[in-house]
Design a protein around this motif. Sequence first.
Motif, mmCIF file in Angstrom:
data_model
loop_
_atom_site.group_PDB
_atom_site.id
_atom_site.type_symbol
_atom_site.label_atom_id
_atom_site.label_comp_id
_atom_site.label_asym_id
_atom_site.label_seq_id
_atom_site.Cartn_x
_atom_site.Cartn_y
_atom_site.Cartn_z
ATOM 1 N N ALA A 247 34.529 33.832 69.804
ATOM 2 C CA ALA A 247 35.462 34.924 70.091
ATOM 3 C C ALA A 247 36.388 35.065 68.898
ATOM 4 O O ALA A 247 36.852 34.057 68.342
ATOM 5 N N TYR A 279 32.960 39.191 70.630
ATOM 6 C CA TYR A 279 32.384 37.990 71.223
ATOM 7 C C TYR A 279 30.897 37.993 70.886
ATOM 8 O O TYR A 279 30.211 38.999 71.103
ATOM 9 N N ALA A 300 33.293 35.609 77.430
ATOM 10 C CA ALA A 300 34.127 36.712 76.949
ATOM 11 C C ALA A 300 35.214 37.062 77.960
ATOM 12 O O ALA A 300 36.376 37.304 77.582
ATOM 13 N N SER A 303 37.971 34.359 77.903
ATOM 14 C CA SER A 303 38.771 34.442 76.682
ATOM 15 C C SER A 303 39.641 35.696 76.680
ATOM 16 O O SER A 303 40.815 35.654 76.304
#
Length: 320
Positions: A247, A279, A300, A303
């Motif tokens: 990321a 990502y 993803a 994050s």
Amino acid sequence: MAALGLVGAAAAVLPAMLEDPDPLGDRCRGTLPVEKAGEVLGASPSDLGVADGSRDPMLARSVNYWCTVQEHGVDPHDVPSLSIDVTDVFQDPGLDPSSADTAPLGHGWIGSHRTGHTTMLLSCPGTVSGGGLLVHVEHHPVSMSRSELDAPPDEEDVRFAAVAADIATAVGEEWNCTGAPGRRPTTLESSSTSRRPPAEASGTCAGLPAEQLVDAGVTAVTEGPAGQGIAETCRLHLGDDVIDLHAAYGPIDHPWGRSEPPLDSATATCPSPLNSARYVATSRDEQISDWLSDTLDAFAVASAERHDCDIPEIRATAPR
């Protein structure tokens, strides 16, 4: 996290450009906390000199500049130095977020750190291109062993990070960046990674579908601490093979590095100064497994939530 290109340029010209220390307080566009920098460098403020890229006529009106400080009047290779780079978020600063040895800076900052490096993003909508600035500060010791690079943060690392935070705060004031800056760090989280079973992930690999990973043959994950860093990595171990989930936030065009094309990717829209997030999943094995999209999606989403971004959109494959 690799050094910025401009820092390397500053180091290369330092012997020729290091100037008399008398006006030091006005150099680096007034962003350098001279007393604290002297403490980090082990030198009296009166003994410090500067190579100031902001005095270059080509950079005088630009938000992008570099500045390097170290003891004046000695061989620059024999003493430590402190380097500052400021770039707008439209620039690709040359950071390598694919490196797993970074940790969130914490203390209210959007930023990352590792030994000798601190990087912060500032929100400056309406005042600079792209609406934000990236401030990267490096501490160059005379020499450092591998064991010292891998060691947990100590008081010297915290002191350096605090100076870097002071510099970023001053840069934010110079460019009328909005929002309260982060606080001076008093502690730092270790940037070392941990390998553990998928079901026990608690850092950058947390939130992945553990049962699905085990069924697919993933025996372990390697993760770092999770937070509002500008880069995060989670590694999946499948026997002798690995898949890396990356990321990256802010002005980084290639969150996976440039050596391995991504197998799968996602993007998300984020608030300033992050603006966007990338990502990706990479591996030496170019075959895309059926379960990979679900895994990258979970990575993803977790994050993005930490960074207050929108729900990521997954693409079937990333551009090569």
